[in-house]
Write an enzyme that holds these catalytic residues in place. Structure first.
Site, PDB file in Angstrom:
ATOM      1  N   HIS A  76       0.849  -1.195   0.000  1.00 44.33           N
ATOM      2  CA  HIS A  76       0.000   0.000   0.000  1.00 44.33           C
ATOM      3  C   HIS A  76       0.883   1.242   0.000  1.00 44.33           C
ATOM      4  O   HIS A  76       2.097   1.162   0.221  1.00 44.33           O
ATOM      5  CB  HIS A  76      -0.882   0.037   1.258  1.00 44.33           C
ATOM      6  CG  HIS A  76      -0.095   0.307   2.499  1.00 44.33           C
ATOM      7  ND1 HIS A  76       0.757  -0.623   3.066  1.00 44.33           N
ATOM      8  CD2 HIS A  76       0.012   1.424   3.270  1.00 44.33           C
ATOM      9  CE1 HIS A  76       1.336  -0.095   4.127  1.00 44.33           C
ATOM     10  NE2 HIS A  76       0.913   1.146   4.278  1.00 44.33           N
TER      11      HIS A  76
ATOM     12  N   ASP B 232       0.413   5.364   1.853  1.00 46.27           N
ATOM     13  CA  ASP B 232      -0.373   5.824   2.994  1.00 46.27           C
ATOM     14  C   ASP B 232      -1.494   6.789   2.601  1.00 46.27           C
ATOM     15  O   ASP B 232      -1.272   7.769   1.885  1.00 46.27           O
ATOM     16  CB  ASP B 232       0.547   6.520   4.015  1.00 46.27           C
ATOM     17  CG  ASP B 232       1.626   5.577   4.558  1.00 46.27           C
ATOM     18  OD1 ASP B 232       1.356   4.362   4.629  1.00 46.27           O
ATOM     19  OD2 ASP B 232       2.720   6.049   4.893  1.00 46.27           O
TER      20      ASP B 232
ATOM     21  N   HIS C 112       4.755   0.314   0.141  1.00 52.86           N
ATOM     22  CA  HIS C 112       5.501  -0.473   1.126  1.00 52.86           C
ATOM     23  C   HIS C 112       4.625  -1.550   1.735  1.00 52.86           C
ATOM     24  O   HIS C 112       3.390  -1.486   1.652  1.00 52.86           O
ATOM     25  CB  HIS C 112       6.111   0.422   2.207  1.00 52.86           C
ATOM     26  CG  HIS C 112       5.142   1.323   2.901  1.00 52.86           C
ATOM     27  ND1 HIS C 112       4.649   2.482   2.336  1.00 52.86           N
ATOM     28  CD2 HIS C 112       4.563   1.244   4.129  1.00 52.86           C
ATOM     29  CE1 HIS C 112       3.826   3.078   3.181  1.00 52.86           C
ATOM     30  NE2 HIS C 112       3.746   2.342   4.281  1.00 52.86           N
TER      31      HIS C 112
ATOM     32  N   ARG D 267       5.246   7.231  13.546  1.00 54.79           N
ATOM     33  CA  ARG D 267       5.356   7.761  12.183  1.00 54.79           C
ATOM     34  C   ARG D 267       4.817   9.171  12.137  1.00 54.79           C
ATOM     35  O   ARG D 267       3.789   9.461  12.764  1.00 54.79           O
ATOM     36  CB  ARG D 267       4.531   6.856  11.251  1.00 54.79           C
ATOM     37  CG  ARG D 267       4.746   7.137   9.778  1.00 54.79           C
ATOM     38  CD  ARG D 267       3.883   6.226   8.921  1.00 54.79           C
ATOM     39  NE  ARG D 267       2.609   6.868   8.632  1.00 54.79           N
ATOM     40  CZ  ARG D 267       1.551   6.253   8.120  1.00 54.79           C
ATOM     41  NH1 ARG D 267       1.581   4.961   7.860  1.00 54.79           N
ATOM     42  NH2 ARG D 267       0.435   6.921   7.883  1.00 54.79           N
TER      43      ARG D 267
END
Ligand code: SIN
Length: 283
Positions: A107, A109, A257, A272
């Site tokens: 995917h 983000d 990723h 993150r």
């Protein structure tokens, strides 16, 4: 390795490619206090390698956020309404009680947003003691370039719908705030990167529900073909092996990723930040 990468005149950081298609390890910089010259070189190295991984960093939350802000305004994740805490930090925590781990499939983000994040910086502080927990990254310019010209021609003016409810409700079971829905937006399948102007493949197994203008079974078949094309091509990919204190910065517009959950029931922890995009993906 491309000539540009081989010739890059790094004077303030050290840059070592991780794989021929994308990714580099960057040393010789303290991300808690980078100099202006180092930040300039980090931006140049990022544009070349798309994914940069910085081992042996010591960052508190404020330093992590300050590093993210060197690239733009920080993004607030749509799931943070349910989690509390710092709205600009997405906690990535997996342990024996986890029902899922964030990002355990290919995917990029938050493509449900009208303007998805341009990048993310994940700082891992705990890794599974027996190994595992690596993250794979893939280069979406190469994913596009390696499709046949006929398929490129067919897809080049198509749009697909990206729906936050697919992962957040469907996979994670978290309802949106009362009275609202998660973001849902349409994006081109082959937008141009706003900085390089190059076309890339922009379908996302995490968020993309369908291609507009096709019958449901046609859309499903083509999306599955494209998802397999991304997943099954090590030629587009690199692998980041984390240690406590590794920060990895990725361009969210032209990479995907997959965080490998191969360490159950052990624990992995990181935080993150994502950086707001400055433009919606466009043709
Ligand atoms: C994510 O941002 O999708 C999580 C990546 C990871 O945990 O390695």
């Amino acid at each position: 390795m491309s000539e540009a990468i081989a010739e890059a005149p790094w004077r303030h950081i050290e840059v070592e490619p991780l794989a021929p298609s994308l990714g580099a390890v960057v040393r010789g910089v303290d991300l808690a206090a980078p100099t202006t010259a180092q930040l300039e070189e980090i931006k140049a190295a990022w544009a070349q390698h798309l994914v940069l991984t910085f081992p042996e960093q010591t960052l508190d939350r404020e330093a992590h956020k300050a590093f993210g802000r060197a690239f733009g305004t920080l993004h607030v994740h749509p799931l943070n309404h349910a989690r509390g805490g710092d709205a600009e930090i997405l906690v990535v925590k997996t342990d024996a009680d986890s029902k899922y781990t964030a990002g355990d499939a290919w995917h990029t983000d938050v493509t449900c947003d009208a303007v998805p994040p341009l990048g993310s910086a994940l700082y891992i502080t705990e890794v599974p003691p027996s190994g595992g927990g690596d993250t794979l990254f893939a280069n979406m310019y190469l994913a596009w370039e390696t499709l046949s010209e006929s398929l490129q021609a067919f897809l080049s003016d198509k749009f697909a719908v990206h729906d936050g409810a697919l992962p957040y409700v469907g996979a994670y079971g978290v309802s949106p705030p009362e009275g609202s829905n998660y973001p849902r937006n349409r994006h081109p399948i082959a937008p141009r990167h706003p900085v390089t102007g190059k076309r890339l493949l922009y379908v996302n197994s995490g968020f993309t529900t369908h291609i507009e203008g096709l019958k449901r079974e046609e859309s499903r078949a083509i999306l599955d073909l494209l998802f397999r094309h991304i997943e099954r091509n090590p030629r587009f990919q690199c692998r980041v092996r984390w240690q406590p204190g590794t920060l990895t910065l990725w361009d969210n517009r032209c990479t995907q990723h997959h965080a490998l959950w191969d360490y159950y029931p052990e624990r992995r922890y990181g935080e993150r930040v994502s950086i707001l995009g400055d433009a919606a993906p466009s043709l």
